[in-house]
Scaffold this motif. Structure first.
Motif, mmCIF file in Angstrom:
data_model
loop_
_atom_site.group_PDB
_atom_site.id
_atom_site.type_symbol
_atom_site.label_atom_id
_atom_site.label_comp_id
_atom_site.label_asym_id
_atom_site.label_seq_id
_atom_site.Cartn_x
_atom_site.Cartn_y
_atom_site.Cartn_z
ATOM 1 N N LYS A 180 8.026 -1.817 3.360
ATOM 2 C CA LYS A 180 9.202 -1.205 3.694
ATOM 3 C C LYS A 180 9.299 -1.733 5.175
ATOM 4 C CE LYS A 180 11.877 2.867 4.700
ATOM 5 N NZ LYS A 180 11.816 4.376 4.667
ATOM 6 N N ILE A 187 0.902 -1.269 0.133
ATOM 7 C CA ILE A 187 -0.097 0.063 -0.032
ATOM 8 C C ILE A 187 0.859 1.278 -0.192
ATOM 9 C CG2 ILE A 187 -0.190 0.443 2.518
ATOM 10 C CD1 ILE A 187 -3.196 0.779 1.645
ATOM 11 N N PHE A 199 7.031 -3.688 7.085
ATOM 12 C CA PHE A 199 6.633 -5.130 7.290
ATOM 13 C C PHE A 199 5.775 -5.206 8.607
ATOM 14 C CE2 PHE A 199 5.882 -9.535 6.427
ATOM 15 C CZ PHE A 199 5.994 -9.679 5.314
ATOM 16 N N LYS A 216 -3.296 5.818 11.835
ATOM 17 C CA LYS A 216 -2.924 4.442 12.433
ATOM 18 C C LYS A 216 -3.158 3.757 13.737
ATOM 19 C CE LYS A 216 0.594 4.054 8.861
ATOM 20 N NZ LYS A 216 2.008 3.973 8.353
ATOM 21 N N GLN A 219 0.638 11.021 -3.586
ATOM 22 C CA GLN A 219 1.326 10.631 -2.309
ATOM 23 C C GLN A 219 2.678 11.402 -2.617
ATOM 24 O OE1 GLN A 219 2.854 6.593 -2.351
ATOM 25 N NE2 GLN A 219 3.117 6.834 -0.141
HETATM 26 O O1 F6P Z 1 1.048 6.211 4.439
HETATM 27 C C1 F6P Z 1 2.287 6.016 5.191
HETATM 28 C C2 F6P Z 1 3.218 5.129 4.576
HETATM 29 O O2 F6P Z 1 4.229 5.179 5.704
HETATM 30 C C3 F6P Z 1 3.631 5.671 3.456
HETATM 31 O O3 F6P Z 1 4.841 6.535 3.422
HETATM 32 C C4 F6P Z 1 4.432 4.101 2.746
HETATM 33 O O4 F6P Z 1 4.483 4.238 1.354
HETATM 34 C C5 F6P Z 1 3.150 3.247 3.272
HETATM 35 O O5 F6P Z 1 2.692 3.696 4.478
HETATM 36 C C6 F6P Z 1 3.401 1.784 3.188
HETATM 37 O O6 F6P Z 1 4.539 1.519 4.156
HETATM 38 P P1 F6P Z 1 5.127 0.101 4.218
HETATM 39 O O7 F6P Z 1 5.911 0.026 2.828
HETATM 40 O O8 F6P Z 1 5.965 0.301 5.231
HETATM 41 O O9 F6P Z 1 4.108 -1.052 4.299
#
Ligand code: F6P
Length: 549
Positions: A209, A156, A211, A514, A351
């Motif tokens: 990124k 996402i 997880f 979140k 974004q």
């Molecule tokens: O929306 C916040 C965010 O941290 C974005 O910057 C990032 O692209 C997205 O969530 C997904 O994060 P991740 O790749 O850590 O799942």
């Protein structure tokens, strides 16, 4: 070293710009062409396959020079060096910002904490290449021995929007694999995607990124359960791979170390499509095309680093955007690509731009007293002409727009392409010149209306014009030009963040929602809930009473 903190409104250039705004605010951009016959040529930058015409803006030479003075006063040149050299410019997260290293040549070292990151970048690139080739040539197959036909990218935000935008944009260059994207935590999304998939021929790429993102982990778990029902636990090793910085968590999920594509914390999610996050791009269009895209971005990086500011595409676009945002009070910018292939481009840039520059505290920790990030929106032309263009032409808001077009079409359908491009040129001309009362009166007279009827109707048919546009005309939509186009906007974001004196590479603003969502998720299965405002309590209770048990 960190970026300096200079309030842009305290610069000499800012004060001069205020005066220039007073001078230009009542001037029609069309009249600037009459006063300066060389304007169209002078206000055009030609670079590689790009032609950027910014002459249809409400600016004159003095303003452009002063905007460059503004960039100099905040020491943009020095900031650019820090950006490319891996300084910790994302100070609130203590990180470098090095998506540019991902497309850098291995022979140019980039140091993070004194270590050259380039060998690692190339190791991951070669892992992407080998994996892509093995999937495409059938060396790697599913658990039943069949070739892969489908790939599902589970992620996402930056782990979805970038790859999805590029996979759509480069559809013309597609391999035989069908790529699908699951992002929303809405279970209907994942169910719709998997309902027609064959688990024996589908590869799943979990991209996160951190997880730790709720949406991605929930979707990955749902898919894992669905998969195991139809295959077995062991088959996971052949069908699931992951892209992440969090290697421990990925392994806890059950992904084999050899199936992990690492990424570094110096790559921001919204700038990560150049990293292993772009694995689904490589699978979609082949590694060579993926690498061509990196090459295009790297060429734009060199242009951005080397070109003088007044001939520098990202710098010029950033300065013009600041001119409208901070002096004309424009709130939003439209991005209108004249190619259906770029139908997710504005969503992707929403974004990139809004998560980066949607900040109200400056680099010294003070609340800013000037405007920062612009609202971004858009859809491809010509569809958008029949949707929201009315407001751009005749509404009360000033909406600067980027028009992105291509000289050559991909399917070589000249008839269609000429029609498309005729609209492309017509819109920016209409937005500049408008239609005067005199022309409207003449037209209505010719159509046989009476003087009284003409007087009644004419005001509605007048177009003021004077709506600023940039025309970004590119030779053809190729992996290389797409890479350069994306990098162009990335650098525009950077320049604006430097001038607005904000931190463009964190995103604390998305954290609160979140945290609250996790709290509310617990509350949905708790009897008496508290610690929310009265409205939220009512809404949660209504949902609990009426939702499926
Ligand atoms: O929306 C916040 C965010 O941290 C974005 O910057 C990032 O692209 C997205 O969530 C997904 O994060 P991740 O790749 O850590 O799942």
């Amino acid at each position: 070293m960190a970026l300096q903190s200079i309030n842009p409104t305290t610069t000499k250039a800012w004060k001069k710009l205020q005066k220039q705004y007073d001078k230009l605010k009542d001037i029609h951009a069309a009249s600037l062409f009459e006063a300066d016959k060389g304007r169209a040529a002078d206000f055009t930058i030609r670079w590689n396959e790009f032609l950027v015409d910014y002459s249809k803006n409400i600016v004159d030479k003095d303003t452009l020079d002063t905007l460059v003075e503004l960039a100099n006063e905040v020491d943009l040149k020095n900031a650019i060096s820090k950006y490319f050299e891996g300084d910790i410019i994302n100070e609130t997260e203590g990180r470098a910002v090095l998506h540019t290293a991902l497309r850098n040549d291995i022979s140019n070292p980039v140091l993070v904490n004194r270590d050259d990151v380039m060998p690692e970048v190339y190791q991951v690139k070669s892992k992407i290449q080998n994996f892509t080739e093995e999937i495409l040539d059938g060396t790697r197959r599913g658990f039943s021995g069949k070739n892969f036909t489908d790939v599902v990218n589970i992620g996402i935000g930056g782990s979805d929007l970038g790859p999805q935008m590029v996979v759509d944009a480069l559809k013309f260059y597609k391999t035989d694999l069908n790529i699908h994207f699951v992002s929303n935590v809405d279970g209907d999304h994942v169910q719709e995607v998997i309902k027609n998939l064959d688990p024996t021929t589908t590869l799943f790429v979990i991209v996160s990124k951190s997880f730790s993102t709720q949406e991605t982990l929930s979707n990955a778990q749902t898919i894992r359960k669905w998969f195991i029902k139809l295959a077995d636990e062991e088959a996971i090793g052949k069908h699931f791979v992951a892209v992440s910085t969090n290697l421990e968590k990925v392994q806890e999920f059950g992904i084999l170390p050899k199936n992990i594509f690492p990424m570094n914390d110096w790559v921001g999610g919204r700038f990560s499509l150049w990293s292993a996050v772009g694995l689904s791009i490589s699978l979609a269009v082949g590694y060579n095309n993926f690498d061509e895209m990196l090459y295009g971005a790297s060429s734009m990086d060199s242009h951005f680093k080397e070109a003088p500011f007044n001939e520098n595409i990202p710098v010029t676009l950033a300065l013009l955007s600041i001119w409208y945002n901070n002096f004309f009070g424009a709130e939003s910018e439209a991005i209108i690509p004249y190619t259906q292939y770029l139908h997710r481009f504005a969503a992707y840039l929403q974004q990139g731009i809004m998560e980066s520059n949607g900040k109200s505290v400056d680099r010294a920790g003070n609340r800013v007293d000037y405007q920062t990030g612009t609202l971004i929106w858009g859809e491809p032309g010509t569809n958008s002409q029949h949707a929201f263009f009315q407001l751009i032409h005749q509404g009360t808001k000033l909406i600067p727009a980027d028009f992105i077009g291509f000289v050559k079409s991909l399917h070589e359908d000249k008839d269609h392409h000429d029609k498309l491009m005729a609209n492309f040129f017509a819109q920016t001309e209409a937005l500049l010149s408008g239609k005067s009362l005199q022309i409207v009166n003449n037209e209505l007279k010719k159509s046989g209306l009476s003087t009284e009827e003409i007087e009644k109707l004419a005001p509605f048919k007048v177009f003021e014009g004077n709506k600023p546009t940039n025309t970004i005309l590119i030779e053809q939509l190729t992996p290389k030009t797409l890479g350069a186009l994306i990098a162009m906007y990335e650098h525009k974001i950077f320049v604006q963040g430097v001038i607005w004196n904000i931190y463009s590479y964190d995103q604390w603003g998305v954290e609160l929602g979140k945290q609250l969502a996790n709290k509310i998720l617990k509350d949905l299965s708790t009897e008496n809930i508290a610690n929310h405002d009265a409205s939220t309590i009512n809404l949660i209770n209504y949902y609990k009473e009426n939702s499926d048990s």
